[in-house]
Design a protein around this motif. Structure first.
Motif, PDB file in Angstrom:
ATOM      1  N   ALA A  71       1.064  -0.945  -0.105  1.00  0.00           N
ATOM      2  CA  ALA A  71       0.049   0.164  -0.016  1.00  0.00           C
ATOM      3  C   ALA A  71       0.683   1.416  -0.348  1.00  0.00           C
ATOM      4  N   VAL A  72       2.264   0.892   0.294  1.00  0.00           N
ATOM      5  CA  VAL A  72       3.324   1.940   0.744  1.00  0.00           C
ATOM      6  C   VAL A  72       3.062   2.904  -0.913  1.00  0.00           C
ATOM      7  N   LEU A  73       3.692   1.569  -1.705  1.00  0.00           N
ATOM      8  CA  LEU A  73       4.312   1.854  -2.879  1.00  0.00           C
ATOM      9  C   LEU A  73       3.448   2.171  -4.127  1.00  0.00           C
ATOM     10  N   HIS A  74       2.410   1.508  -3.770  1.00  0.00           N
ATOM     11  CA  HIS A  74       1.524   1.964  -4.349  1.00  0.00           C
ATOM     12  C   HIS A  74       1.111   3.650  -4.112  1.00  0.00           C
ATOM     13  N   ARG A  75       0.717   4.022  -2.921  1.00  0.00           N
ATOM     14  CA  ARG A  75       0.777   5.399  -2.880  1.00  0.00           C
ATOM     15  C   ARG A  75       1.786   6.694  -3.485  1.00  0.00           C
ATOM     16  N   LEU A  76       3.109   5.899  -3.509  1.00  0.00           N
ATOM     17  CA  LEU A  76       3.952   6.764  -3.915  1.00  0.00           C
ATOM     18  C   LEU A  76       3.899   6.806  -5.347  1.00  0.00           C
ATOM     19  N   VAL A  77       3.009   5.864  -5.867  1.00  0.00           N
ATOM     20  CA  VAL A  77       2.930   5.418  -7.529  1.00  0.00           C
ATOM     21  C   VAL A  77       2.000   7.023  -7.718  1.00  0.00           C
ATOM     22  N   GLU A  78       1.197   7.134  -7.251  1.00  0.00           N
ATOM     23  CA  GLU A  78       0.048   7.840  -7.795  1.00  0.00           C
ATOM     24  C   GLU A  78       0.281   9.453  -7.790  1.00  0.00           C
ATOM     25  N   GLY A  79       2.124  10.124  -7.131  1.00  0.00           N
ATOM     26  CA  GLY A  79       2.838  10.940  -7.435  1.00  0.00           C
ATOM     27  C   GLY A  79       3.654  11.090  -8.576  1.00  0.00           C
ATOM     28  N   ALA A  80       3.914   9.627  -9.135  1.00  0.00           N
ATOM     29  CA  ALA A  80       5.164   9.521 -10.086  1.00  0.00           C
ATOM     30  C   ALA A  80       5.168   9.322 -10.902  1.00  0.00           C
ATOM     31  N   HIS A  89      15.804   7.692   3.708  1.00  0.00           N
ATOM     32  CA  HIS A  89      14.793   9.173   3.799  1.00  0.00           C
ATOM     33  C   HIS A  89      13.255   8.193   3.938  1.00  0.00           C
ATOM     34  N   THR A  90      13.266   6.866   4.572  1.00  0.00           N
ATOM     35  CA  THR A  90      12.195   7.025   4.561  1.00  0.00           C
ATOM     36  C   THR A  90      10.814   7.600   4.730  1.00  0.00           C
ATOM     37  N   GLU A  91      11.495   8.428   6.280  1.00  0.00           N
ATOM     38  CA  GLU A  91       9.841   9.990   6.511  1.00  0.00           C
ATOM     39  C   GLU A  91      10.025  11.100   5.817  1.00  0.00           C
ATOM     40  N   GLU A  92      11.265  11.407   5.417  1.00  0.00           N
ATOM     41  CA  GLU A  92      11.438  12.495   4.774  1.00  0.00           C
ATOM     42  C   GLU A  92      10.234  12.001   2.909  1.00  0.00           C
ATOM     43  N   VAL A  93      10.763  11.142   2.259  1.00  0.00           N
ATOM     44  CA  VAL A  93      10.073  10.100   1.076  1.00  0.00           C
ATOM     45  C   VAL A  93       8.022  10.268   1.546  1.00  0.00           C
ATOM     46  N   LEU A  94       7.930   9.358   2.806  1.00  0.00           N
ATOM     47  CA  LEU A  94       6.305   9.221   3.210  1.00  0.00           C
ATOM     48  C   LEU A  94       5.401  10.236   2.870  1.00  0.00           C
ATOM     49  N   LEU A  95       6.417  11.122   3.831  1.00  0.00           N
ATOM     50  CA  LEU A  95       5.621  12.645   4.844  1.00  0.00           C
ATOM     51  C   LEU A  95       5.647  13.383   3.096  1.00  0.00           C
ATOM     52  N   GLY A  96       6.632  13.373   2.435  1.00  0.00           N
ATOM     53  CA  GLY A  96       5.979  13.498   0.965  1.00  0.00           C
ATOM     54  C   GLY A  96       4.959  13.260  -0.230  1.00  0.00           C
ATOM     55  N   ALA A  97       5.002  11.594   0.282  1.00  0.00           N
ATOM     56  CA  ALA A  97       3.425  11.817   0.116  1.00  0.00           C
ATOM     57  C   ALA A  97       2.848  11.520   0.436  1.00  0.00           C
ATOM     58  N   GLY A  98       1.977  11.912   1.467  1.00  0.00           N
ATOM     59  CA  GLY A  98       0.101  12.011   1.911  1.00  0.00           C
ATOM     60  C   GLY A  98       0.645  11.349   3.608  1.00  0.00           C
ATOM     61  N   ASP A 153       1.571  10.147  12.856  1.00  0.00           N
ATOM     62  CA  ASP A 153       1.190   8.875  13.061  1.00  0.00           C
ATOM     63  C   ASP A 153       1.061   7.421  12.291  1.00  0.00           C
ATOM     64  N   ASP A 154       1.171   7.871  10.410  1.00  0.00           N
ATOM     65  CA  ASP A 154       0.530   6.617   9.949  1.00  0.00           C
ATOM     66  C   ASP A 154       2.551   5.704  10.142  1.00  0.00           C
ATOM     67  N   ILE A 155       3.944   6.709  10.089  1.00  0.00           N
ATOM     68  CA  ILE A 155       5.309   6.074   9.452  1.00  0.00           C
ATOM     69  C   ILE A 155       5.548   5.658  10.679  1.00  0.00           C
ATOM     70  N   ASP A 156       4.268   6.117  12.086  1.00  0.00           N
ATOM     71  CA  ASP A 156       4.767   6.023  13.111  1.00  0.00           C
ATOM     72  C   ASP A 156       4.843   4.284  13.463  1.00  0.00           C
ATOM     73  N   ALA A 157       2.845   3.917  13.088  1.00  0.00           N
ATOM     74  CA  ALA A 157       2.782   2.431  13.233  1.00  0.00           C
ATOM     75  C   ALA A 157       3.149   1.966  12.262  1.00  0.00           C
ATOM     76  N   LEU A 158       3.360   2.730  10.974  1.00  0.00           N
ATOM     77  CA  LEU A 158       4.567   1.582  10.165  1.00  0.00           C
ATOM     78  C   LEU A 158       5.722   0.541  10.063  1.00  0.00           C
ATOM     79  N   ARG A 159       5.909   2.038  11.374  1.00  0.00           N
ATOM     80  CA  ARG A 159       7.588   0.761  11.818  1.00  0.00           C
ATOM     81  C   ARG A 159       7.640   0.102  12.940  1.00  0.00           C
ATOM     82  N   ALA A 160       6.201   0.832  13.603  1.00  0.00           N
ATOM     83  CA  ALA A 160       5.433   0.032  14.463  1.00  0.00           C
ATOM     84  C   ALA A 160       6.021  -1.992  13.722  1.00  0.00           C
ATOM     85  N   ASN A 161       4.905  -1.526  12.897  1.00  0.00           N
ATOM     86  CA  ASN A 161       4.744  -3.154  11.672  1.00  0.00           C
ATOM     87  C   ASN A 161       5.839  -3.624  11.689  1.00  0.00           C
ATOM     88  N   ASP A 162       7.186  -2.953  11.637  1.00  0.00           N
ATOM     89  CA  ASP A 162       7.769  -4.093  10.639  1.00  0.00           C
ATOM     90  C   ASP A 162       8.319  -3.071   9.402  1.00  0.00           C
TER      91      ASP A 162
END
Length: 405
Positions: free
Chosen positions: A89-98, A380-389, A393-402
């Motif tokens: 789902a993360v990668l699909h979100r990135l694809v939206e703006g790629a 740059h995980t945080e920078e990329v994901l923040l840029g994708a919207g 909290d979303d990023i913390d949850a993704l990290r918590a779930n590895d």
């Protein structure tokens, strides 16, 4: 500094050499490239050399992996577990703006991960989906893994450059990978131009096998016409003025005088054998072909009388087309290389500065450059994901779930 591909967003899901090489060129030209790799890093980060020097260098500030740097300079690093639904789902979100999704994983692997062309183009119809494979998108070997040395062999080059009776020449690693990566970039740029007219992206396929055949066009085309190819044999050249010769100090010179009638007088003057110029055996291209064994033997004897450094100015003064055969260490200090800025020097957090091989196109206004060193895993995980919207909290949850690091 403005560069030619500023504003272009690229998802680089490449590994090993060919895919990352293509994406590194796009990054040098200004594209915003995000390297997507597993949580432990892609395979090349752990590679320790085959036919080339060990990639990991111990430096005063720590370790530097020159191979990772060569292939990934200027990219952002995102580490994500694509085996998990949240990761996909993360990668699909990135694809939206790629603009571009680039990969050299097997098509079957991308299909299993939900990263096939149909899925991603449904998310973003403007997406250019660039797939690089070993053997091509169709046929019995379409899902086979392959490295470039194998494909040079399969395309015929290794056999062609091995002298009769000698051990088979094994090509140096990654040359075909980088050629194919350049072909992928060519395709991507063409698709971008077409998208400007249609508004739509498309899928493009590039393979090592096809690139090898294209690169060997001067050999493959005659074969298509039913003509038999020739193996390299320096003692049996139909033009001794396009051959290699050993000098007294055990160095090699290459002559490349293809218009041999035009260049024959100059060579005779350079080697101080004007008597050969009007010798009926050698005075015409036809004669030199017919008597090539004899002429090569004469030239072998002549060139063995002086050192390489003695021959080079003599050949230059007489307008010959020639080159010394250099080591890599000599090539990187070649005055012609240095005069043309064929290398970039860029700041590096460990090495201080690093020299990189520059992309082989020089733009007069929008010069290419290495904008940053290769990223650490997930740097740059945080920078990329923040840029994708994604929210913090979303990023913390993704990290918590590895899912990401």
């Amino acid at each position: 500094m403005e560069r030619v591909l500023d504003g272009l967003k690229v998802i680089d899901m490449g590994h090993v050499v060919a895919g990352p090489s293509a994406a590194s060129l796009l990054a040098d030209w200004g594209a915003d490239v995000t390297k997507v790799e597993p949580l432990s890093g892609e395979w090349m980060r752990h590679y320790r050399g085959h036919l080339e020097a060990d990639p990991v260098m111990e430096m005063e500030g720590g370790q530097v992996n020159w191979l990772v740097e060569l292939l990934n300079r200027g990219k952002k690093g995102l580490a994500v577990d694509l085996r998990k639904e949240q990761g996909r789902a993360v990668l699909h979100r990135l694809v939206e703006g790629a603009d571009i999704f680039l990969s050299n994983y097997e098509a079957s692997t991308l299909d299993k991960l939900g990263l096939d062309y149909d899925t991603l183009s449904a998310i973003n119809p403007r997406l250019i989906y660039a797939l690089l494979t070993g053997f091509g998108a169709m046929g019995p070997d379409k899902d086979e893994r392959g490295y470039d040395q194998l494909l040079w062999g399969r395309a015929g080059l290794s056999q062609a450059i091995t002298e009769p009776g000698a051990n088979l020449v094994v090509m140096r690693p990654a040359m075909l990978d980088r050629i194919t990566g350049d072909h992928l970039v060519m395709g991507v740029l063409g698709a971008i131009l077409e998208r400007g007219r249609s508004g739509l992206g498309q899928k493009l396929d590039v393979s090592l096998f096809h690139s090898a055949l294209w690169t060997l066009g001067l050999d493959i085309e005659p074969a298509l016409m039913g003509l038999e190819g020739h193996r390299f044999d320096r003692t049996d050249s139909n033009n001794p003025l396009a051959n290699v010769y050993r000098t007294r100090d055990d160095r090699w010179m290459m002559l490349s005088m293809l218009e041999s009638d035009k260049d024959w007088p100059g060579l005779c003057a350079a080697i101080e054998r004007q008597d050969l110029e009007q010798d009926l055996r050698f005075s015409s291209a036809k004669g030199r072909d017919k008597n090539s064994l004899e002429l090569i033997a004469i030239l072998d004897e002549v060139f063995a009388t002086r050192d390489l450094t003695d021959w080079l100015p003599r050949l230059r003064e007489n307008g010959c087309i020639y080159s010394s055969v250099q080591t890599y260490e000599e090539a990187i200090t070649d005055p012609q290389v240095l005069a043309n800025d064929f290398f970039y020097e860029s700041p590096h957090p460990v090495a201080g500065t690093l020299n990189y091989v520059a992309t082989p196109v020089t733009f007069s206004r929008t010069r290419a450059a290495v904008s940053a060193p290769a990223p650490a895993i997930g740097e740059h995980t945080e920078e990329v994901l923040l840029g994708a919207g994604f929210s913090p909290d979303d990023i913390d949850a993704l990290r918590a779930n590895d899912v990401v690091v």
